[in-house]
Enzyme design. Sequence first.
Site, short mmCIF file in Angstrom:
data_model
loop_
_atom_site.label_atom_id
_atom_site.label_comp_id
_atom_site.label_asym_id
_atom_site.label_seq_id
_atom_site.Cartn_x
_atom_site.Cartn_y
_atom_site.Cartn_z
N HIS A 30 -9.90 1.72 0.26
CA HIS A 30 -8.44 1.59 0.20
C HIS A 30 -8.05 0.99 -1.14
O HIS A 30 -8.31 -0.18 -1.43
CB HIS A 30 -7.98 0.69 1.34
CG HIS A 30 -6.50 0.66 1.55
ND1 HIS A 30 -5.60 1.29 0.70
CD2 HIS A 30 -5.73 0.09 2.52
CE1 HIS A 30 -4.38 1.09 1.13
NE2 HIS A 30 -4.43 0.37 2.23
N CYS A 71 0.81 -1.23 0.00
CA CYS A 71 0.00 0.00 0.00
C CYS A 71 0.84 1.27 0.00
O CYS A 71 0.29 2.38 -0.02
CB CYS A 71 -0.96 -0.01 1.19
SG CYS A 71 -1.98 -1.50 1.23
N HIS A 94 -2.47 8.11 6.03
CA HIS A 94 -2.72 6.78 5.46
C HIS A 94 -4.06 6.26 5.97
O HIS A 94 -4.89 5.81 5.18
CB HIS A 94 -1.58 5.84 5.83
CG HIS A 94 -1.68 4.49 5.21
ND1 HIS A 94 -1.71 4.30 3.84
CD2 HIS A 94 -1.78 3.24 5.77
CE1 HIS A 94 -1.81 3.01 3.58
NE2 HIS A 94 -1.86 2.34 4.72
N PHE A 111 1.83 -3.50 3.94
CA PHE A 111 2.25 -4.81 4.43
C PHE A 111 3.71 -5.05 4.07
O PHE A 111 4.18 -4.69 2.99
CB PHE A 111 1.41 -5.92 3.80
CG PHE A 111 0.01 -6.05 4.36
CD1 PHE A 111 -0.43 -5.26 5.40
CD2 PHE A 111 -0.86 -6.99 3.83
CE1 PHE A 111 -1.71 -5.39 5.90
CE2 PHE A 111 -2.15 -7.13 4.33
CZ PHE A 111 -2.58 -6.33 5.37
N LYS A 144 -9.57 7.85 2.80
CA LYS A 144 -10.01 6.48 2.53
C LYS A 144 -11.42 6.25 3.07
O LYS A 144 -12.08 5.28 2.67
CB LYS A 144 -9.04 5.47 3.13
CG LYS A 144 -7.71 5.38 2.40
CD LYS A 144 -6.83 4.30 3.01
CE LYS A 144 -5.47 4.20 2.31
NZ LYS A 144 -4.61 5.36 2.61
N GLU A 176 -0.13 4.91 13.18
CA GLU A 176 0.21 6.13 12.44
C GLU A 176 0.11 7.35 13.35
O GLU A 176 0.94 8.27 13.26
CB GLU A 176 -0.71 6.31 11.23
CG GLU A 176 -0.33 7.52 10.39
CD GLU A 176 -1.17 7.70 9.15
OE1 GLU A 176 -0.78 8.49 8.27
OE2 GLU A 176 -2.24 7.05 9.06
#
Length: 411
Positions: free
Chosen positions: A339, A162, A302, A399, A334, A313
């Site tokens: 996403h 991502c 994010h 990830f 998002k 975050e």
Amino acid sequence: MTKKIVITGIGATTPLGGTATDTWTNLLAGQSGTSTLNHPWVAETQIPVTFAAQARVSPADVLERFEVKRLDPSSQFALIAGREAWADAGSPEVEPERVAVDWATGIGGVWTLLDAWDTLRERGPRRVLPMTVPMLMPNGPGAALGMDLHARAGIRTVVSACASSTEALVNAYDRLQAGLADIVIAGGSEAAIHPLPIAAFAAMHALSTRNDDPATASRPYDIGRDGFVLGEGAAALVVETEEHAKARGAHIYAELLGGVVNSDAYHITAPDPEGAAAARAMIGTIQNAGFDLKDVAHINAHATSTPVGDIAEYNALRRVFGDLLDGIPVSATKASTGHLLGGAGAIEAVFTVKALAERMAPPTINLTAQDPAIPLDVVTTPRALPAGDLLAISNSFGFGGHNAVIAFRSV
């Protein structure tokens, strides 16, 4: 000598709209791009999550029939967004040897791969399409766009989960600084709304399970957040040196100040809860751009709406900004788009550029009860940004511990 790098064109096809303009308009209007999936395979596969953020406009309504037939959906989205960005930049007349593509995807041609596997099992090897391999390759979207634009200065594809398309923008900046191209089209695409990825993400408890109320399922920072919403689409930005842009009389949206890419080396799916590497990426991005922490006027976070990710975050942001964080408006877009995985950073870069160009921070929808453990100044309705020279950053984490942060300045 460091060159000024600028954004001169944007394009997008997303769950909020088939163009960058429509996407931005609907984002400001507080719309949700998430809806119930209306496909036979939902019932056939009995997937536990029955909704996603599907592209608002089907590629079949935009592209020629032969393009749809020969390209995986991830490449179809890339072609649509890239063509719009190129046209928005004035369809630059540039020698092909000086045009490059820096593209990204998190998963690539998953529809092509799995459809081909079904065909092989059910109908035999002779019925597998001869274009299957070039359609499923992760570099397919970048290659399709590069061939369409006759880009011969290089086509590069990043696959960093991502964080992918934010990393692609950092690569575009570095390529231009090195003088390897005069103009780069950068971005990312994803088309993974397929039963297998949905089942797999659901198995790791990464997805929201609000099947009864999809539009409110993505709710970053909310105390009731329970996972992300899978989205699809693409976004593209035309990036070039300021000198090159001014020489051809191009409209300039914002300045790209570069970014930092690093990694957690912590866990294959979970972020470092302390956010140490993410914090270093933000600090490095701001320092490399020649600014101070107090200069940051806006953050596109994010913020995936996962219980673990959002707070990690936040910890990174607090580690970077300290008390300064309380005065920085944060948007978590998002909530509206879902996403887009490898395409997320690109569409959020477009949002950050538009926020600076229009002096307007976009809203975060579905935030009804903010988690007290995340005391951010979250923008919940469109908010005017101040006059003057503005700096904004956009964060992307993926990830495998991938971190990528980029910074933009108003012009």
